[in-house]
Scaffold this motif. Structure first.
Motif, PDB file in Angstrom:
ATOM      1  N   UNK A  82       0.835  -1.202   0.000  1.00  0.00           N
ATOM      2  CA  UNK A  82       0.000   0.000   0.000  1.00  0.00           C
ATOM      3  C   UNK A  82       0.871   1.254   0.000  1.00  0.00           C
ATOM      4  N   UNK A  83       2.090   1.071  -0.500  1.00  0.00           N
ATOM      5  CA  UNK A  83       3.022   2.189  -0.589  1.00  0.00           C
ATOM      6  C   UNK A  83       2.420   3.309  -1.449  1.00  0.00           C
ATOM      7  N   UNK A  84       2.396   4.516  -0.918  1.00  0.00           N
ATOM      8  CA  UNK A  84       1.917   5.650  -1.699  1.00  0.00           C
ATOM      9  C   UNK A  84       0.407   5.821  -1.735  1.00  0.00           C
ATOM     10  N   UNK A  85      -0.336   4.876  -1.136  1.00  0.00           N
ATOM     11  CA  UNK A  85      -1.800   5.001  -1.114  1.00  0.00           C
ATOM     12  C   UNK A  85      -2.191   5.996  -0.016  1.00  0.00           C
ATOM     13  N   UNK A  86      -3.078   6.910  -0.347  1.00  0.00           N
ATOM     14  CA  UNK A  86      -3.542   7.875   0.655  1.00  0.00           C
ATOM     15  C   UNK A  86      -4.474   7.185   1.654  1.00  0.00           C
ATOM     16  N   UNK A  87      -4.299   7.406   2.945  1.00  0.00           N
ATOM     17  CA  UNK A  87      -5.229   6.814   3.916  1.00  0.00           C
ATOM     18  C   UNK A  87      -6.599   7.500   3.870  1.00  0.00           C
ATOM     19  N   UNK A  88      -7.642   6.736   4.151  1.00  0.00           N
ATOM     20  CA  UNK A  88      -8.995   7.295   4.225  1.00  0.00           C
ATOM     21  C   UNK A  88      -9.443   7.300   5.678  1.00  0.00           C
ATOM     22  N   UNK A  89      -9.767   8.501   6.194  1.00  0.00           N
ATOM     23  CA  UNK A  89     -10.279   8.595   7.555  1.00  0.00           C
ATOM     24  C   UNK A  89     -11.797   8.663   7.553  1.00  0.00           C
ATOM     25  N   UNK A  90     -12.342   9.086   6.416  1.00  0.00           N
ATOM     26  CA  UNK A  90     -13.772   9.351   6.359  1.00  0.00           C
ATOM     27  C   UNK A  90     -14.273   9.067   4.954  1.00  0.00           C
ATOM     28  N   UNK A  91     -15.430   8.388   4.820  1.00  0.00           N
ATOM     29  CA  UNK A  91     -15.834   7.931   3.491  1.00  0.00           C
ATOM     30  C   UNK A  91     -16.314   9.034   2.551  1.00  0.00           C
ATOM     31  N   UNK A  92     -16.778  10.130   3.064  1.00  0.00           N
ATOM     32  CA  UNK A  92     -17.315  11.176   2.199  1.00  0.00           C
ATOM     33  C   UNK A  92     -16.422  12.405   2.217  1.00  0.00           C
ATOM     34  N   UNK A  93     -16.388  13.084   1.083  1.00  0.00           N
ATOM     35  CA  UNK A  93     -15.586  14.310   0.988  1.00  0.00           C
ATOM     36  C   UNK A  93     -16.389  15.467   1.572  1.00  0.00           C
ATOM     37  N   UNK A  94     -16.603  15.430   2.870  1.00  0.00           N
ATOM     38  CA  UNK A  94     -17.343  16.522   3.503  1.00  0.00           C
ATOM     39  C   UNK A  94     -16.367  17.622   3.918  1.00  0.00           C
ATOM     40  N   UNK A  95     -16.813  18.844   3.777  1.00  0.00           N
ATOM     41  CA  UNK A  95     -16.005  19.968   4.227  1.00  0.00           C
ATOM     42  C   UNK A  95     -16.614  20.485   5.530  1.00  0.00           C
ATOM     43  N   UNK A  96     -15.979  21.469   6.121  1.00  0.00           N
ATOM     44  CA  UNK A  96     -16.487  21.989   7.382  1.00  0.00           C
ATOM     45  C   UNK A  96     -17.938  22.414   7.254  1.00  0.00           C
ATOM     46  N   UNK A  97     -18.741  21.958   8.202  1.00  0.00           N
ATOM     47  CA  UNK A  97     -20.157  22.330   8.213  1.00  0.00           C
ATOM     48  C   UNK A  97     -20.307  23.523   9.147  1.00  0.00           C
ATOM     49  N   UNK A  98     -20.604  24.682   8.575  1.00  0.00           N
ATOM     50  CA  UNK A  98     -20.690  25.901   9.370  1.00  0.00           C
ATOM     51  C   UNK A  98     -22.145  26.262   9.649  1.00  0.00           C
ATOM     52  N   UNK A  99     -22.361  26.922  10.770  1.00  0.00           N
ATOM     53  CA  UNK A  99     -23.687  27.466  11.046  1.00  0.00           C
ATOM     54  C   UNK A  99     -23.500  28.880  11.568  1.00  0.00           C
ATOM     55  N   UNK A 100     -24.600  29.637  11.603  1.00  0.00           N
ATOM     56  CA  UNK A 100     -24.529  30.998  12.114  1.00  0.00           C
ATOM     57  C   UNK A 100     -24.116  30.970  13.585  1.00  0.00           C
ATOM     58  N   UNK A 101     -23.322  31.930  13.984  1.00  0.00           N
ATOM     59  CA  UNK A 101     -22.819  31.992  15.362  1.00  0.00           C
ATOM     60  C   UNK A 101     -23.888  32.614  16.261  1.00  0.00           C
ATOM     61  N   UNK A 102     -24.915  31.823  16.523  1.00  0.00           N
ATOM     62  CA  UNK A 102     -26.054  32.296  17.308  1.00  0.00           C
ATOM     63  C   UNK A 102     -26.222  31.375  18.516  1.00  0.00           C
ATOM     64  N   UNK A 103     -26.416  31.975  19.668  1.00  0.00           N
ATOM     65  CA  UNK A 103     -26.610  31.183  20.884  1.00  0.00           C
ATOM     66  C   UNK A 103     -28.000  30.558  20.864  1.00  0.00           C
ATOM     67  N   UNK A 104     -28.040  29.247  21.059  1.00  0.00           N
ATOM     68  CA  UNK A 104     -29.335  28.553  21.151  1.00  0.00           C
ATOM     69  C   UNK A 104     -29.367  27.786  22.470  1.00  0.00           C
ATOM     70  N   UNK A 105     -30.559  27.512  22.985  1.00  0.00           N
ATOM     71  CA  UNK A 105     -30.630  26.805  24.266  1.00  0.00           C
ATOM     72  C   UNK A 105     -29.990  25.427  24.164  1.00  0.00           C
ATOM     73  N   UNK A 106     -29.268  25.030  25.196  1.00  0.00           N
ATOM     74  CA  UNK A 106     -28.697  23.688  25.258  1.00  0.00           C
ATOM     75  C   UNK A 106     -29.445  22.857  26.285  1.00  0.00           C
ATOM     76  N   UNK A 107     -28.817  21.763  26.672  1.00  0.00           N
ATOM     77  CA  UNK A 107     -29.419  20.883  27.663  1.00  0.00           C
ATOM     78  C   UNK A 107     -29.515  21.612  29.008  1.00  0.00           C
ATOM     79  N   UNK A 108     -30.688  21.566  29.626  1.00  0.00           N
ATOM     80  CA  UNK A 108     -30.854  22.163  30.957  1.00  0.00           C
ATOM     81  C   UNK A 108     -29.972  21.416  31.962  1.00  0.00           C
ATOM     82  N   UNK A 109     -29.505  22.148  32.967  1.00  0.00           N
ATOM     83  CA  UNK A 109     -28.613  21.544  33.966  1.00  0.00           C
ATOM     84  C   UNK A 109     -29.251  20.306  34.620  1.00  0.00           C
TER      85      UNK A 109
END
Lengths: 100, 495
Positions: A46-73
């Protein structure tokens, strides 16, 4: 590749598993057997073969930087083995003399 | 028995019957629980029944109908949920002592979506502990029995989800598939079982095993029902950054288009693997003849790297699992050992006490493969083999629309028959390469074994996000074989 019982003890510590001597003995045999079966990977060219860490070519998934409620304490603590109502309770990790 | 026989009705028929007023959603739920009462003492498909949730959902459906509203696609359809998926109001045990008392604090997206289109949550289904296994023998709460033969395993790890559909306790169910855990039990119980493309269905709320491999998918008694469920659960989710924004098509609309013109490839070198039963092998050749008779262009292809899939998977899967299961430390949830001397003692004993033997085996294997000095030899090499497997599939899908292999090398085996761990792992030799590549595949019943009478599954493999073509091929095959599997156990109830 065979694995020794001292290897297994070391890995059990890394994995944070308090295993009995009998478990160590069984696992030494079982892991050696499984590793023997998957040893074929060592023989692939496997000399020279690129390793695969993840099956899909996904890029960073971004969302708006907005505070939303999380899990209550209370919900976050609901399954805690021990809590004081505001935090998880754990054994002390410092002895009194070590406190600065 | 109730007048409604869920084994005789598809999910679509249940929904349509309720819409037409032939019976109510409440009666559908009652039929599910009556069947469970009659059979689940023997089968043990469920770890927990949730009648309060199910009847509340049923009443909402019945009220919507009374109000004259159009009913959603799975209105009143009884569903089983694998016990590694969170649903508020249920425990989520993962078949483990570690999570014996764990109460869900949020909803798994796929489960929420299924319930949002009217499905009734009948209960949580048995599974191999943390989804490690191919028989449900690794459940801390005892195994599930195959409705076709109670002496045999239903497959795993989603064995409870498969068995409850096979036995007509529910019309559909959800399972999760990391190396075959939907398709293998589907084959062993004569049900239709789909692993969607990685990212097609959000993984939010399913307890993680192998984060680059896991995918939630449905079981049903027909391809159409599985397609209906897939339409409900698919699509992007802000709570899972790896969920795909690829548009969700209609998976049911094209099912009647037949197989004419489809390019179907038999994976010849996989068929010739040692350990594949002669009758299983013959069933795939027979399936290829069926496709040819339907007007498909049938050819042959090899996937030379796929034979190394099992070895690569038993590095990558345990490596990811050992990382994911680090969260079970006795601090925030799960089992905590009594009277710990210090934090390290708390970690080590909580985990050793809470996890069963196969879970410990996987964690140990993964930790070893990732440990200093062995990382390149094992994990690095496995990741490169994974690339080769992906390249094989890409080349094959240049030539073919779908590929055919057996789902499993043999039919359902007896309890205790596979005591050596690696012998058990071999059951997933045909399903694992698909998880490593990340594309989609479905197991469809192709017939019964002439000696054991147990179901045989055909695995049809599709390209990335090609579920519509995959399910169209599966529906054409299903119709041509005319196989409508009802286990003898269920048949005897109706006589």
């Amino acid at each position: 590749m065979a694995i020794s019982s001292s290897d297994v003890r070391h890995v059990a510590l890394l994995a944070r598993l308090a295993l009995t001597d009998a478990q160590i003995e069984t696992l030494t045999a079982e892991l050696s057997s499984v590793l023997g079966h998957i040893d074929e990977l060592q023989h692939l060219d496997l000399e020279g073969v690129q390793p695969t860490a993840h099956p899909l070519a996904v890029t960073n998934a971004m969302r708006a930087d907005v505070v939303v409620p999380g899990l209550e304490r209370a919900e976050a603590l609901r399954n805690a083995p021990d809590s004081d109502g505001t935090a998880f309770v754990v054994p002390s990790i410092t002895s009194p003399g070590e406190e600065s | 028995m109730s007048v409604i026989d869920l084994s005789a009705l598809s999910a679509r028929q249940v929904r349509d019957s309720i819409a037409l007023g032939e019976f109510t959603a409440r009666e559908a739920a009652e039929a599910a629980y009556a069947r469970i009462e009659a059979l689940d003492g023997d089968v043990h498909a469920f770890l927990q029944l949730t009648p309060e949730l199910a009847f509340a959902a049923a009443d909402r459906v019945d009220m919507a109908r009374a109000a004259g509203n159009e009913l959603p696609p799975l209105a009143g359809v009884p569903a089983g949920i694998k016990d590694n998926m969170n649903l508020i109001g249920t425990r989520t045990t993962c078949g483990s002592r570690m999570l014996e008392n764990y109460e869900s604090v949020y909803d798994c997206t796929a489960v929420r979506r299924l319930l949002d289109v009217g499905a009734l949550p009948i209960g949580k289904c048995n599974m191999d502990e943390f989804a490690f296994g191919s028989s449900t023998e690794n459940s801390a709460y005892g195994p599930t029995h195959n409705p076709w033969d109670l002496e045999r395993v239903p497959g795993g790890s989603s064995g409870g989800s498969a068995a409850c559909v096979a036995a007509g306790m529910t019309s559909i169910s959800l399972g999760s598939d990391t190396g075959g855990s939907i398709r293998q039990p589907g084959a062993l119980t004569g049900t239709v079982a789909l692993k969607p493309t990685y990212g097609r269905v959000s993984r939010y709320g399913v307890v993680a095993f192998g984060s680059s491999l896991d995918q939630i998918g449905p079981f049903g008694t027909s391809v159409d029902d599985v397609a209906l469920a897939l339409e409900a659960i698919s699509g992007a989710d802000t709570m899972d950054a790896t969920s795909s924004s690829e548009p969700v098509g209609s998976y049911t609309d094209g099912l009647d288009q037949g197989a004419r013109g489809l390019r179907v490839g038999i994976v010849r070198d996989m068929l010739e693997l040692e350990g594949c039963g002669a009758e299983i092998r013959a069933s795939v050749d027979l399936a290829a003849e069926t496709f040819a008779a339907l007007g498909a262009e049938v050819g042959e292809v090899d996937l030379p790297a796929a034979r190394h899939g099992l070895a690569a998977y038993y590095i990558i899967g345990p490596a990811e699992a050992s990382s994911n299961l680090a969260r079970f430390d006795g601090i925030r949830y799960g089992h905590r050992a009594a009277d710990p001397a210090d934090v390290l003692d708390l970690y080590m004993r909580s985990r050793a006490e809470g996890f069963g033997p196969e879970t410990i085996r996987r964690i140990m294997l993964g930790t070893y493969a990732l440990s200093a000095g062995y990382y390149d030899a094992y994990y690095g090499q496995a990741q490169k083999a994974r690339t080769r497997i992906i390249e094989d599939f890409r080349a094959a899908f240049e030539r073919f629309d779908v590929l055919l292999t057996p789902t499993t090398p043999e039919v359902a085996f007896r309890f205790g028959e596979k005591s050596d761990p690696y012998t058990m792992y071999l059951n997933d030799v045909y399903t694992i390469p698909v998880n490593l590549a990340g594309n989609c595949a479905v197991s469809v019943p192709s017939g019964l074994c002439s000696t054991s009478g147990m179901p045989i599954g055909l695995q049809i493999i599709g390209d990335y996000f090609a579920e519509a073509i995959l399910l169209r091929a599966a529906a054409a095959f299903e119709e041509a074989t005319g196989f409508d599997p009802i286990p003898p156990l269920v048949g005897s109830l109706n006589s």
